[in-house]
Design a protein around this motif. Sequence first.
Motif, PDB file in Angstrom:
ATOM      1  N   SER A   1      -5.793   7.276   5.915  1.00 33.76           N
ATOM      2  CA  SER A   1      -6.773   6.298   5.229  1.00 33.76           C
ATOM      3  C   SER A   1      -7.624   5.300   5.979  1.00 33.76           C
TER       4      SER A   1
ATOM      5  N   LYS B   1       2.018   1.934  -3.308  1.00 30.64           N
ATOM      6  CA  LYS B   1       1.148   2.731  -4.229  1.00 30.64           C
ATOM      7  C   LYS B   1       0.946   4.145  -4.203  1.00 30.64           C
ATOM      8  N   ILE B   2       0.958   4.670  -2.743  1.00 29.64           N
ATOM      9  CA  ILE B   2       0.857   6.025  -2.198  1.00 29.64           C
ATOM     10  C   ILE B   2       2.010   6.569  -2.704  1.00 29.64           C
TER      11      ILE B   2
ATOM     12  N   THR C   1      -0.170   9.187   5.767  1.00 35.76           N
ATOM     13  CA  THR C   1      -1.438   9.024   4.611  1.00 35.76           C
ATOM     14  C   THR C   1      -1.963   7.774   4.829  1.00 35.76           C
TER      15      THR C   1
ATOM     16  N   CYS D   1      -5.741   8.881  -3.286  1.00 30.89           N
ATOM     17  CA  CYS D   1      -5.408   7.985  -2.126  1.00 30.89           C
ATOM     18  C   CYS D   1      -6.860   7.643  -1.384  1.00 30.89           C
TER      19      CYS D   1
ATOM     20  N   SER E   1       0.847  -1.094  -0.063  1.00 41.13           N
ATOM     21  CA  SER E   1       0.106  -0.009   0.015  1.00 41.13           C
ATOM     22  C   SER E   1       0.956   1.295   0.052  1.00 41.13           C
TER      23      SER E   1
ATOM     24  N   SER F   1      -7.349   2.261  -5.086  1.00 43.81           N
ATOM     25  CA  SER F   1      -6.128   2.883  -5.196  1.00 43.81           C
ATOM     26  C   SER F   1      -5.066   2.524  -4.380  1.00 43.81           C
ATOM     27  N   ILE F   2      -5.282   2.076  -3.034  1.00 37.57           N
ATOM     28  CA  ILE F   2      -4.020   1.841  -2.382  1.00 37.57           C
ATOM     29  C   ILE F   2      -4.285   0.705  -1.509  1.00 37.57           C
TER      30      ILE F   2
END
Lengths: 569, 569
Positions: free
Chosen positions: B450, B52-53, B446, B188, B49, B465-466
């Motif tokens: 999330s 991805k961020i 972040t 995100c 994750s 997305s993450i």
Amino acid sequence: MKMSNLYAPTLKEDPAEAELASHRLMLRAGMIRKQAAGLYSYLPLAWRSLRKIEDIVRDEMDAAGGQELLMPIMVDAQVWRESGRYNVYGPELMRISDRHEREFVLGPTHEETVTDLIKNELKSYKQLPVNLYQIQDKFRDEMRPRFGLMRGREFIMKDGYSFNATQESLQETYDDMKQAYANICERCGLKALPVVADSGQIGGDTSVEFMALADAGEAALVYCDACGYAADDEAASTQVAVTEGPGDGTLQKVHTPGLTTIKEVAEFFEFPENGTRKALALIDVEGNPVVAIVPGDHELNDCKAEHLFGEGFHLMTDEELEQYGLCKGFIGPVNLPEGIRLVCDVTLRDSKQWACGANEVDYHFTGACPGRDFEPDAWEDLITVVAGDPCPHCGAPLAGARGIEVSQVFQLGPKYSEAMGATFADENGEEKPFLMGCYGVGVSRTLAASVEQHHDENGIIWPVSIAPYEVSIMPLDPTIPECAEVCDRLTAELCEAGIEVIVDDRDIRPGVKFADNDLMGFPYQIVLGKRGLKNGTVELKDRATGEREDVAIDEVASKVADLVISQRR
Amino acid sequence: MKMSNLYAPTLKEDPAEAELASHRLMLRAGMIRKQAAGLYSYLPLAWRSLRKIEDIVRDEMDAAGGQELLMPIMVDAQVWRESGRYNVYGPELMRISDRHEREFVLGPTHEETVTDLIKNELKSYKQLPVNLYQIQDKFRDEMRPRFGLMRGREFIMKDGYSFNATQESLQETYDDMKQAYANICERCGLKALPVVADSGQIGGDTSVEFMALADAGEAALVYCDACGYAADDEAASTQVAVTEGPGDGTLQKVHTPGLTTIKEVAEFFEFPENGTRKALALIDVEGNPVVAIVPGDHELNDCKAEHLFGEGFHLMTDEELEQYGLCKGFIGPVNLPEGIRLVCDVTLRDSKQWACGANEVDYHFTGACPGRDFEPDAWEDLITVVAGDPCPHCGAPLAGARGIEVSQVFQLGPKYSEAMGATFADENGEEKPFLMGCYGVGVSRTLAASVEQHHDENGIIWPVSIAPYEVSIMPLDPTIPECAEVCDRLTAELCEAGIEVIVDDRDIRPGVKFADNDLMGFPYQIVLGKRGLKNGTVELKDRATGEREDVAIDEVASKVADLVISQRR
């Protein structure tokens, strides 16, 4: 990317501090900058290449069953105490205290952290093997940081660790990692040899280093073209070789006044140096006297000697020689004073006729025969192997080379798990320490090694797989509308084909453009000149071969894309 | 990926040390582990994750003209001395010495390093603007590290720095960065507000924080639904509001025996608290007495007061009140003893009828009017704005919320470049200090934010997305050949479509599988049950909505792929 926007401050002159090509060229190409001794910033071009190396490493690790994670850089000193390394690692270990005076280290390697991490979480043989890796800045406070990225104090490393239930399983993971490492070198365009290595401070039994061949390499190594054997000079072995000295099979004492060196003795007997025997008197780490005998044309290997005689053994001083009744320059295996241990190099075992010191001032023996005239306490592997020695596996003569250690695989066994009490339940419910392997790739060093292997007098020659950009386009006169138009069109076509393009749109003389693009080493360069454009052609240059050809504007993008894609790995 | 191979040790029980949902759930889902206070390992799921961020951040930075590089973590203390921060940063700054006793810091932020880097290399306005960024482990020795990844001592940050020639250019870069930061939050899956912020230790003039809204947030903030204004409570302002007190327009002294609190006074006059005036007596940092007046229903804002009265101002002690002739509980603007500076909150400027202390024990005034009955030395913004106050821009009532600061943009101006002598030649050849901006994203924070926004009682609910994996497949009985076959087929189809799949092939009870997959929060879950397979269907679960539906085996892969791809950003 437009080069007018790129942050890559080039240097016209060679920086004085840079001895190695990689250091010099990466500084000149605006790829790296020194912040302090051994501490470098990777500027955008270098960082792009490093990220490609990281991605190749990831790809190979994941394919081999590795799982990526990230552990903290700051490691609680407590776990280094548990493993016993906190006090023995020495001043290379960077130590730091927090505001509460708790001690930490900046991890130079993470065996302790990862063992502490999985301890009490991996519990059963059923969960094994597990293979974890990370890519991270590592810290070693080198005494003499130098050679740019080659020997820094903060550097990027991939470090991986496997936890296995059995030796068989560890061997399997180790072999997979070895193959993955060979793939990484190959994909990064590195010519490298897997060499048998000494396992150094990390400890453990079996280990291989991948050495990128380069004249500037710090490591000396030997390899066999016939069978593929390779080893660094700290670990290489050779075959038992019959290297006889002069004589008729009987022990003869010969007057050799003042002849104390191998060279003098060999000349006196008119015989090659390998027929003579070199004797080294030393005190082992427990304080006991030892005489070590090696072939006259070889050196005692420090690393092997440390394993045999302990870290801290030393050659006898003149006083010690006298104390033990040894005659400097005339020491030998026959008539050795009582109480001195005699250790002979194993390559001499089948040799029956030695020329050696007689333990009497100004005298040597010829024809000295082990078993008849003296009895060694041990035959051991003592020598530093050199080019020309027979391969230990196949007997073919070994070649010599210099190399840069870019990666290494180790079998650690239970060294850390035992010390830190990290165990799992085996099939019979018995608690056993994990068998561990550890696997490191010097990511930033791989970048430097690549430049050592791929450069010429004009600059870097990147392999496509790790080039910061694959193609550069040089409009020689961007103010001419046609030139700008072709430039935009080719850029769009190449980007469309997934090629990484940089456009040198700077308003500077063509000669400076050519020089900078060669210095930065983009694999393919497309030059848009006035004359060519009139004829509908551009010039395509292959940086590696230096070849140039005129290619039709309509064809150049697809031609370059094919060339680039075929060389990606 | 097979879950039987995944290193993600889940916990059945809530860990005692975890107060926040993100901390608790990431520990339970086997995503993070604590190595020491404030130091966490990111296990494979979290690391996926985080990567991805990072990639979303990179993408937005590059699109906005940023160039990625990497500077050393260890920073020579010398450049921190040049900027003046070495001695003022305090114990949060981690300091370390090398083997030669040279001092370094572990960079908590890299203004000095980057300024030192470009100094003497960026020389002309023609090269500007330049916008450089890196993604790196940062270090801050927090007094009380807590809340898992929310407030750690080693954390992942994107820090970027721009060098501009003019304020106009800086403003442009700053605005681009602000937009990029909004995009990052949105991609995100974070609901975040750009709030006007106090610029704290970094310094400079203009700054915005992106606050992810979450009840667990450490920051209090207010925002306006009508016009979009938002600010944290250290920086929020409000409008001038006419909050009159009781009375007939004349100054009246009223006997209010023992009524020393706003509440008591308001009740006595049968009037809302905002008609009364709160007086605070304090000593500024230079030792001078001040009386500050704010509306009775608001508090003096510490941060604003520090800016006005200096860091280190304090409320008067009883002794100091006596020394300056002030009556505790009855202080007010009228008849203030000589030599005391009177500062009134700016929101009161249009109000003509104040209920306030009379500077006489057991007496208050009503109808006190500024300009007639007393003259403030200054009108200043003094109060902490609260929900319900009018928006300073549009007057609509502000709403209150709590937030997690995930990123921040600053205009530094010439603060660092001036201190460190980093200049460029402007159009007239004049040497000027760079105008700088700095731009930070808390990457690991972040991730935690999330989870705070996306979870329920069963676990994490990743935005696609993450998400560490986009889809999980659960064969409930992998030993049945048909089940294994469908599982393999769906896995292949999804991988073919470029979807990231994890297969929970573990031989465990279905209930545990369901629980773990919900805990780990994979957005879509495909359950292969015996009954469904007989009918040619599988169950598709949407983790976010909890909805389940039976889908034909032939259709599920393309259906899920469409769902996933539509939600990637």
